[in-house]
Scaffold this motif. Sequence first.
Motif, mmCIF file in Angstrom:
data_model
loop_
_atom_site.group_PDB
_atom_site.id
_atom_site.type_symbol
_atom_site.label_atom_id
_atom_site.label_comp_id
_atom_site.label_asym_id
_atom_site.label_seq_id
_atom_site.Cartn_x
_atom_site.Cartn_y
_atom_site.Cartn_z
ATOM 1 N N ALA A 1 3.861 -4.757 11.872
ATOM 2 C CA ALA A 1 3.384 -3.597 11.117
ATOM 3 C C ALA A 1 2.413 -4.109 10.056
ATOM 4 C CB ALA A 1 4.555 -2.870 10.459
ATOM 5 N N ILE A 2 1.568 -3.205 9.557
ATOM 6 C CA ILE A 2 0.579 -3.561 8.554
ATOM 7 C C ILE A 2 0.776 -2.702 7.312
ATOM 8 C CG2 ILE A 2 -1.883 -3.374 7.969
ATOM 9 C CD1 ILE A 2 -2.546 -4.342 10.763
ATOM 10 N N LEU A 3 0.778 -3.356 6.147
ATOM 11 C CA LEU A 3 0.806 -2.666 4.864
ATOM 12 C C LEU A 3 -0.355 -3.183 4.027
ATOM 13 C CD1 LEU A 3 4.591 -2.657 3.888
ATOM 14 C CD2 LEU A 3 3.195 -0.690 4.500
ATOM 15 N N LYS A 4 -1.360 -2.359 3.846
ATOM 16 C CA LYS A 4 -2.542 -2.766 3.095
ATOM 17 C C LYS A 4 -2.393 -2.346 1.637
ATOM 18 C CE LYS A 4 -7.574 -2.211 2.977
ATOM 19 N NZ LYS A 4 -8.725 -1.449 3.517
ATOM 20 N N LEU A 5 -2.548 -3.314 0.720
ATOM 21 C CA LEU A 5 -2.452 -3.017 -0.703
ATOM 22 C C LEU A 5 -3.160 -4.103 -1.497
ATOM 23 C CD1 LEU A 5 -1.229 -1.200 -2.959
ATOM 24 C CD2 LEU A 5 0.717 -2.783 -3.016
ATOM 25 N N ASP A 6 -4.020 -3.674 -2.430
ATOM 26 C CA ASP A 6 -4.688 -4.581 -3.354
ATOM 27 C C ASP A 6 -3.841 -4.656 -4.624
ATOM 28 O OD1 ASP A 6 -6.303 -5.878 -5.205
ATOM 29 O OD2 ASP A 6 -8.137 -4.877 -4.573
ATOM 30 N N TYR A 7 -3.259 -5.817 -4.900
ATOM 31 C CA TYR A 7 -2.372 -5.966 -6.055
ATOM 32 C C TYR A 7 -3.057 -5.590 -7.373
ATOM 33 C CZ TYR A 7 1.343 -8.517 -3.538
ATOM 34 O OH TYR A 7 2.373 -8.871 -2.718
ATOM 35 N N LEU A 8 -4.339 -5.899 -7.494
ATOM 36 C CA LEU A 8 -5.029 -5.647 -8.760
ATOM 37 C C LEU A 8 -5.245 -4.156 -9.016
ATOM 38 C CD1 LEU A 8 -7.682 -8.511 -8.916
ATOM 39 C CD2 LEU A 8 -5.537 -8.296 -10.203
ATOM 40 N N ALA B 1 -2.871 -1.897 -7.871
ATOM 41 C CA ALA B 1 -1.565 -1.283 -7.606
ATOM 42 C C ALA B 1 -0.795 -1.023 -8.894
ATOM 43 C CB ALA B 1 -0.742 -2.182 -6.684
ATOM 44 N N ASN B 2 0.135 -0.068 -8.817
ATOM 45 C CA ASN B 2 1.063 0.198 -9.909
ATOM 46 C C ASN B 2 2.469 0.295 -9.336
ATOM 47 O OD1 ASN B 2 1.370 2.825 -8.804
ATOM 48 N ND2 ASN B 2 -0.343 3.587 -10.037
ATOM 49 N N VAL C 1 4.336 2.733 -8.606
ATOM 50 C CA VAL C 1 4.478 3.723 -7.537
ATOM 51 C C VAL C 1 4.063 3.111 -6.196
ATOM 52 C CG1 VAL C 1 3.641 5.940 -6.659
ATOM 53 C CG2 VAL C 1 4.169 5.682 -9.089
ATOM 54 N N ASP C 2 2.997 2.311 -6.214
ATOM 55 C CA ASP C 2 2.537 1.672 -4.976
ATOM 56 C C ASP C 2 3.563 0.671 -4.454
ATOM 57 O OD1 ASP C 2 -0.068 2.940 -4.895
ATOM 58 O OD2 ASP C 2 -0.609 1.662 -6.584
ATOM 59 N N PHE C 3 4.158 -0.088 -5.352
ATOM 60 C CA PHE C 3 5.157 -1.071 -4.920
ATOM 61 C C PHE C 3 6.400 -0.376 -4.367
ATOM 62 C CE2 PHE C 3 2.931 -3.681 -8.274
ATOM 63 C CZ PHE C 3 2.257 -4.469 -7.357
ATOM 64 N N LYS C 4 6.804 0.694 -4.997
ATOM 65 C CA LYS C 4 7.919 1.472 -4.462
ATOM 66 C C LYS C 4 7.547 2.077 -3.113
ATOM 67 C CE LYS C 4 11.268 5.113 -5.538
ATOM 68 N NZ LYS C 4 11.151 5.757 -4.224
ATOM 69 N N GLY C 5 6.264 2.447 -2.975
ATOM 70 C CA GLY C 5 5.806 3.001 -1.706
ATOM 71 C C GLY C 5 5.920 2.007 -0.566
ATOM 72 N N ILE C 6 5.690 0.726 -0.855
ATOM 73 C CA ILE C 6 5.869 -0.302 0.173
ATOM 74 C C ILE C 6 7.317 -0.316 0.651
ATOM 75 C CG2 ILE C 6 6.060 -2.812 0.463
ATOM 76 C CD1 ILE C 6 3.450 -3.139 -0.937
ATOM 77 N N ALA C 7 8.248 -0.317 -0.299
ATOM 78 C CA ALA C 7 9.670 -0.320 0.071
ATOM 79 C C ALA C 7 10.041 0.933 0.845
ATOM 80 C CB ALA C 7 10.528 -0.447 -1.184
ATOM 81 N N ALA D 1 -5.660 -11.391 -13.724
ATOM 82 C CA ALA D 1 -5.659 -11.517 -12.264
ATOM 83 C C ALA D 1 -4.586 -12.498 -11.802
ATOM 84 C CB ALA D 1 -7.035 -11.964 -11.781
ATOM 85 N N HIS D 2 -4.506 -13.639 -12.484
ATOM 86 C CA HIS D 2 -3.515 -14.642 -12.087
ATOM 87 C C HIS D 2 -2.084 -14.133 -12.261
ATOM 88 C CE1 HIS D 2 -6.827 -17.640 -12.296
ATOM 89 N NE2 HIS D 2 -6.076 -18.308 -11.441
ATOM 90 N N THR D 3 -1.796 -13.564 -13.419
ATOM 91 C CA THR D 3 -0.416 -13.135 -13.664
ATOM 92 C C THR D 3 -0.034 -11.933 -12.803
ATOM 93 O OG1 THR D 3 -1.168 -11.849 -15.587
ATOM 94 C CG2 THR D 3 -0.322 -14.061 -15.989
ATOM 95 N N THR D 4 -0.981 -11.031 -12.558
ATOM 96 C CA THR D 4 -0.681 -9.867 -11.728
ATOM 97 C C THR D 4 -0.373 -10.263 -10.293
ATOM 98 O OG1 THR D 4 -2.033 -8.377 -13.075
ATOM 99 C CG2 THR D 4 -1.590 -7.698 -10.811
ATOM 100 N N ILE D 5 -1.241 -11.065 -9.698
ATOM 101 C CA ILE D 5 -1.103 -11.404 -8.280
ATOM 102 C C ILE D 5 -0.013 -12.446 -8.046
ATOM 103 C CG2 ILE D 5 -2.288 -12.418 -6.288
ATOM 104 C CD1 ILE D 5 -4.898 -11.184 -7.415
ATOM 105 N N ASN D 6 0.066 -13.437 -8.917
ATOM 106 C CA ASN D 6 0.987 -14.553 -8.692
ATOM 107 C C ASN D 6 2.405 -14.322 -9.188
ATOM 108 O OD1 ASN D 6 -1.195 -15.940 -7.635
ATOM 109 N ND2 ASN D 6 -1.610 -17.090 -9.502
#
Length: 257
Positions: A77-84, A86-87, A89-95, A131-136
């Motif tokens: 399956a594919i889940l497309k999301l740009d972390y930078l 995202a909020n 709600v988006d992370f909950k949407g993945i789950a 960028a570093h702290t958000t993504i990593n």
Amino acid sequence: MTTPTSVPTPIPNDLVAAESCLRGRVILVTGATGSLGRAAALAFAAAGATVILHGRNQQKLDAIYDEIEANGGATPAILKLDYLKANEVDFKGIADTIHATFQRLDGIFHGAGHIAPLTPLISQDFASWQAHTTINLTAPVAITRACMPMLKRATAAVVVFLSETHTIVPTAYWGAFVVSKGGLQQVAQIWNDELERENSPRMKVLIPGPVVSQCRFITHPGELASSLPTTAALEQSFLLLMSADARLPTATVYGEM
């Protein structure tokens, strides 16, 4: 002289994961379009897992999807999301999407990461730190937290975070990358302590060491790729950790200095 802050536990070189060790399991691989994420996704699929591919480039995600199917793996399956962008709600949407599609999740491999060319701390501005702290750091924690109810219901669920050698021995110019990646080791230990009475999940950190990867090309631009191991050298480590192989030494942080 800089000294190590902690020492990772080596994975024995002679350990080989059991064939089809992930059969029937559902694994989320973040950053599946990157060098290590792609290697992990292909290894997990070959070992029988249904892999959920996360990334932000649809064309690259489609290519990995097609490769897994061509190799005879379970339909991913594919889940497309740009972390930078995202909020929460988006992370909950993945789950929610994973639960609606599969009703389960047995593991997460956090392959997504961000690194910029190495520079002194004084040159690393707010945008770079963000960028570093958000993504990593922030995004891996947010996704794991959102998926925690499914992970707790799974048997021997595992969450693997990728870290880096310089988190053990911090040195000049690694700045925001090392600080953000190093935070994952504290996150994993804290979560393991808090989940001590639970059967799962267990949090594990892997320090893979030098391999041919996009990250390595950025940090060591003059290095010959032919002098490094390929990502294939890490496949057994990925499988042993994700399958919670009982032969592994008990630890939170694995890898080489």
